[in-house]
Design an enzyme around this catalytic site. Structure first.
Site, short mmCIF file in Angstrom:
data_model
loop_
_atom_site.label_atom_id
_atom_site.label_comp_id
_atom_site.label_asym_id
_atom_site.label_seq_id
_atom_site.Cartn_x
_atom_site.Cartn_y
_atom_site.Cartn_z
N LYS A 1 41.77 36.68 30.72
CA LYS A 1 41.52 36.26 32.10
C LYS A 1 40.02 36.29 32.40
CE LYS A 1 42.92 37.06 36.84
NZ LYS A 1 43.64 37.87 37.82
N ASP A 2 39.35 37.36 31.95
CA ASP A 2 37.91 37.48 32.21
C ASP A 2 37.14 36.36 31.53
OD1 ASP A 2 38.19 39.65 33.79
OD2 ASP A 2 37.33 41.12 32.40
N GLU B 1 12.53 35.29 47.43
CA GLU B 1 13.64 34.50 46.91
C GLU B 1 14.88 34.73 47.75
OE1 GLU B 1 12.08 36.59 43.77
OE2 GLU B 1 13.09 35.26 42.36
N SER C 1 40.58 51.59 37.37
CA SER C 1 40.20 50.58 38.35
C SER C 1 41.01 50.72 39.63
CB SER C 1 40.45 49.19 37.78
OG SER C 1 39.69 48.99 36.64
N HIS D 1 35.92 54.34 33.71
CA HIS D 1 37.00 54.63 32.76
C HIS D 1 37.56 56.04 32.92
CE1 HIS D 1 36.82 51.03 29.86
NE2 HIS D 1 36.51 50.68 31.09
#
Ligand code: HEM
Lengths: 258, 531
Positions: free
Chosen positions: B244-245, B288, B220, B216
């Site tokens: 959207k997220d 894994e 972005s 922040h």
């Protein structure tokens, strides 16, 4: 990059043709059987066949339980096979368990009750090994989860005994099994045609027995399978509807941008 | 989180709190109106998804911990009781167990996004490094978590991995003893692992907080990789990206839920349904799936790093820094550069070949080549493997400096784009190699006397070949390509990408012309779509 890709493609193409120098076992993959608990796309509609589970339990009781424990299963769990409370009490009452100490500090034997676990055939692993020529019969509560492709594997194992090939030296008590890693299995073929009596007219063959015991063992390893799949269906329907709504909301929100 | 000028809220309760501690003002600033580039694609969803997975793991983990018993005698049984008898326990466990996998899926895609669009570059280096720290902490948490159910893979996976630490010079043995709390992986190991498994997710949470804080500050990145130039380039985070997220998150959860409800054990290893037994080693120990590429790199180093190799690599490193990375050499002249390249390259190559061929001798003598044996090599194969494994992640930390090309997004760097894709592909191949037994042979051929080959293939004692055992004719040549070689080849690709390709590209790749602004690029795209 092109060269590298071609190279890799060649490697992959050659890989299945394992040459004489290739290591790796010659244990075949167990063929897939069709099971009611795997019905539908990805087994989504799978359910347990209660009659088969009861027959499988009978085989376990009469055959396998003389060597294999199933200590994660309790008599009360048999409700899932379709037995009622009284039947379960009656089944449990056929067994005795050691309990105690009582008020005088002594251990005592009593008849089993539904809240007891299945009784193990041996006091401990050493006793089990001693009675089985040094090989430990594994606990069967989780066996179909503890082997890759477990249900098909156990079926293949039970039906996979063969004449040992020429030159294979089997030690005393070992039996040639096509599907066991290394092939030398220290368990004599436990089942044969006609060995266990079925009251419901189901064919008394090795194949049928094997199918039934596998269904029972699959249930034992995964008792909540039906509840899980049912819940999954509801969750997926909800999520897909929610996704549809969110798609519309997102579209509306972004539509006013110019 | 400032306490500067503040706008009043209508709701009296909110206003009461906010005037004393401006938490709502902060939320409004950071998540409400936060200016976000308007051209995000779906790759930008995975940060929010990873956050959701972290919360899911913490919540389900706490409920599991209420029923779990960290004791080697009881752990396996307690996990079985959770799935069989605790109300909803099977669901909790399936969510947590598969959640680890889906957390990694989200984070791997998130990392790929960062690499492809150059999000690690100035001014976001610290943000990126905090991300790598989260990744490392996740790996530690998941590795430790896998030990808790105390199945065969729990015990033996833990044994293999903790033993690696003993390769570290001087302090290795002590570190291993500290991890074990004794002389083998045993009860003290399990109890401390449980304590750490409870702790680490909260440490991750704290680092995620720093990660988002750093985000922040810089804002972005975006698929074009160009800076935001003004308000016409951005949208307020809410409602555009919240909606959207959420939509993307639901799609992700659908796939996740499919595994939880219909294939809960498909990502795990069947051996972990057999209680741990220190006396029985599983035939094939594998971690894994999300660790497999790194496991492959670890196992690829089967040779010692001898003096020649290290000296050669050091010279080459000087060359790379001085002549490629620095763009114009500062200390050395052209002829020094050529000398570094030739001598360094020759030494490294010779050292590598001698490391592989321990039976080599000095020509015309039968003396072994000096300083190539295991004892005289500064870095043993085991330590080399550990260094390579951790180094492969360490490279991510210094990625912002390995690639200092001014263009961020792969969209405008056609060569970089190809190599990032090759790199990603190599990570998948490494994953495959990690899942296979080291000695699996993919291809082999035998050149020479047919019968001698027969003996080699089937061992003596087989058929006609047995009679020829005695005559020691010309030994046949066996060429083969096995899993170790596959892992070695692609470990090479992995390291070359970071250490050679990226600096070279930073220096020589031209790149395409960048759009003038996000706004204009979006408009141009819309017009094209409309026409
Ligand atoms: C970063 C987040 C986390 C990751 C990646 C993670 C990963 C894992 C993994 C891979 C397992 C083994 C799964 C299995 O085979 O059953 C596990 C088990 C477990 N985890 Fe976590 N975990 C996380 C957070 C937590 C938290 C916050 C807690 C508790 C406060 C927790 C408690 C447990 C317990 C009790 C088990 C053993 C029960 C079981 O095996 O099902 N985990 N975890």
């Amino acid at each position: 990059m092109l060269v590298r890709n071609i190279f890799f493609a060649v490697v992959l193409a050659v890989a299945p043709v394992s040459s004489a120098f290739a290591s790796g076992g010659d244990t075949p993959t167990p063929p897939s059987q069709s099971w009611q608990f795997e019905e539908g796309l990805f087994g989504m509609y799978g359910t347990y066949d209660k009659a088969a589970l009861q027959r499988g339990y009978k085989i376990y009781r009469e055959v396998c339980s003389s060597c294999h424990s199933m200590k994660r299963i309790y008599f009360r769990n048999l409700e899932a096979l379709g037995y009622n409370e009284n039947q379960i009490k009656a089944i449990a009452a056929e067994y005795t368990v050691e309990d105690g100490p009582n008020e005088e500090g002594d251990m005592f034997d009593r008849t089993a009750i539904p809240s007891d676990a299945f009784i193990s055939p041996f006091a401990n692993d050493n006793a089990a090994k001693f009675a089985n020529g040094g090989a430990l019969p594994p606990d069967l509560s989780l066996i179909t989860k503890a082997r890759a492709n477990g249900s098909n594997y156990v079926y293949a194992l039970l039906t996979g005994y063969e004449e040992a090939p020429h030159g294979a030296d089997l030690a005393q008590g070992q039996h040639w099994n096509k599907y066991f890693a290394g092939h030398k299995l220290s368990m004599a073929p436990p089942l044969m045609d006609g060995q266990v009596t079925y009251e419901d007219g189901t064919p008394e063959t090795l194949e049928q027995y094997s199918r039934d015991i596998v269904q029972f063992l699959t249930w034992a390893a995964d008792p909540h399978m039906e509840a899980r799949k049912k819940a999954g269906f509801r969750v997926l329907v909800f999520l897909i509807l929610f996704a549809g709504i969110m798609y519309a909301v997102k579209k509306r929100t972004w539509a006013d941008l110019h | 989180m400032g306490s500067g000028p503040r706008e009043e809220f209508d709701n009296p309760v909110v206003e009461w709190i906010d005037s004393r501690m401006p938490i709502f003002t902060m939320l409004q600033k950071e998540y409400g109106v936060f200016p976000t580039p308007k051209n995000f694609n779906w790759f930008w969803n995975f940060g929010a998804i990873a956050m959701f997975m972290l919360m899911t793991m913490i919540v389900t983990g706490i409920f599991l911990a209420m029923h779990y018993t960290a004791n080697t005698e009881l752990a396996f049984d307690s996990v079985e009781r959770i799935t069989r008898d605790v109300n909803g326990g099977w669901l909790l466990r399936n969510i947590h167990m598969n959640g680890a996998s889906f957390f990694f899926i989200a984070v791997y895609i998130h990392i790929f996004r960062g690499m492809y669009y150059g999000s690690y570059k100035r001014p976001r280096e610290l943000l990126w490094i905090l991300g790598v720290v989260i990744f490392l902490l996740m790996m530690a948490t998941a590795f430790i978590g896998y030990v808790l159910p105390w199945g065969q893979m729990s015990l033996w996976g833990a044994t293999v991995i903790t033993n690696l630490f003993s390769a570290i010079p001087f302090v290795g043995e002590d570190i291993r003893t500290l991890l074990w709390g004794g002389f083998a992986v045993d009860n003290p190991t399990l109890t401390r692992f449980f304590a750490l498994h409870y702790l680490l997710p909260f440490v991750i949470f704290a680092v995620v907080f720093l990660h988002v804080w750093a985000l922040h500050v810089t804002g972005s990145n975006n698929p074009l990789g160009i800076d935001v130039k003004g308000p016409q380039d951005t949208l307020p985070f809410n409602p555009y990206y919240t909606m959207k997220d959420i939509f993307g998150l639901i799609l992700f959860i659908i796939v996740y839920a499919f595994f939880v409800f219909y294939a809960p054990d498909s990502l795990g290893h069947p051996d972990n349904y057999t209680p741990a037994n220190p006396l029985v080693t599983p035939p094939h120990i594998v971690p894994e799936w999300y660790f497999l590429p790194f496991y492959a790199i670890l196992r690829a180093i089967t040779f010692n790093f001898n003096i020649y190799m290290l000296a050669g690599v050091a010279l080459l490193a000087v060359f790379m820094v001085e002549f490629i990375w620095r763009h114009s050499p500062k200390y050395l002249g052209k002829s020094a550069g050529i000398a570094l390249l030739v001598i360094g390259g020759a030494l490294a190559l010779f050292g590598l070949l001698a490391g592989f061929n321990q039976h080599w001798t000095i020509p015309f003598t039968d003396m072994p080549i000096p300083l190539t044996s295991a004892e005289t090599s500064p870095i043993s194969a085991k330590l080399g493997g550990v260094l390579a494994m951790f180094g492969s992640i360490g490279l991510l930390v210094i990625l912002p400096w390995l690639d200092n090309h001014p263009i961020r997004s792969a969209r405008f760097r056609p060569l970089f784009r190809i190599f990032v894709i090759v790199f990603t592909f190599s990570v998948f191949v490494l994953g495959y190699a990690g899942s296979q037994p080291a000695d699996r042979v993919y291809w082999s051929t035998c050149i020479g006397d047919a019968q001698a080959c027969e003996v080699l293939a089937h061992g003596a004692g087989h058929g006609a070949a047995a009679h020829h055992e005695a005559d020691a004719g010309a030994e046949p040549l066996v060429l083969k390509f096995d899993n170790t070689m596959l892992a070695q080849a692609f470990t090479g690709v992995y390291f070359l990408f970071f250490l050679i390709i990226l600096p070279l590209l930073s220096r020589f790749e031209k790149g395409r012309e960048l759009p003038t602004s996000i706004h204009e690029a979006v408009l141009a795209k819309k017009q094209k779509a409309g026409a």
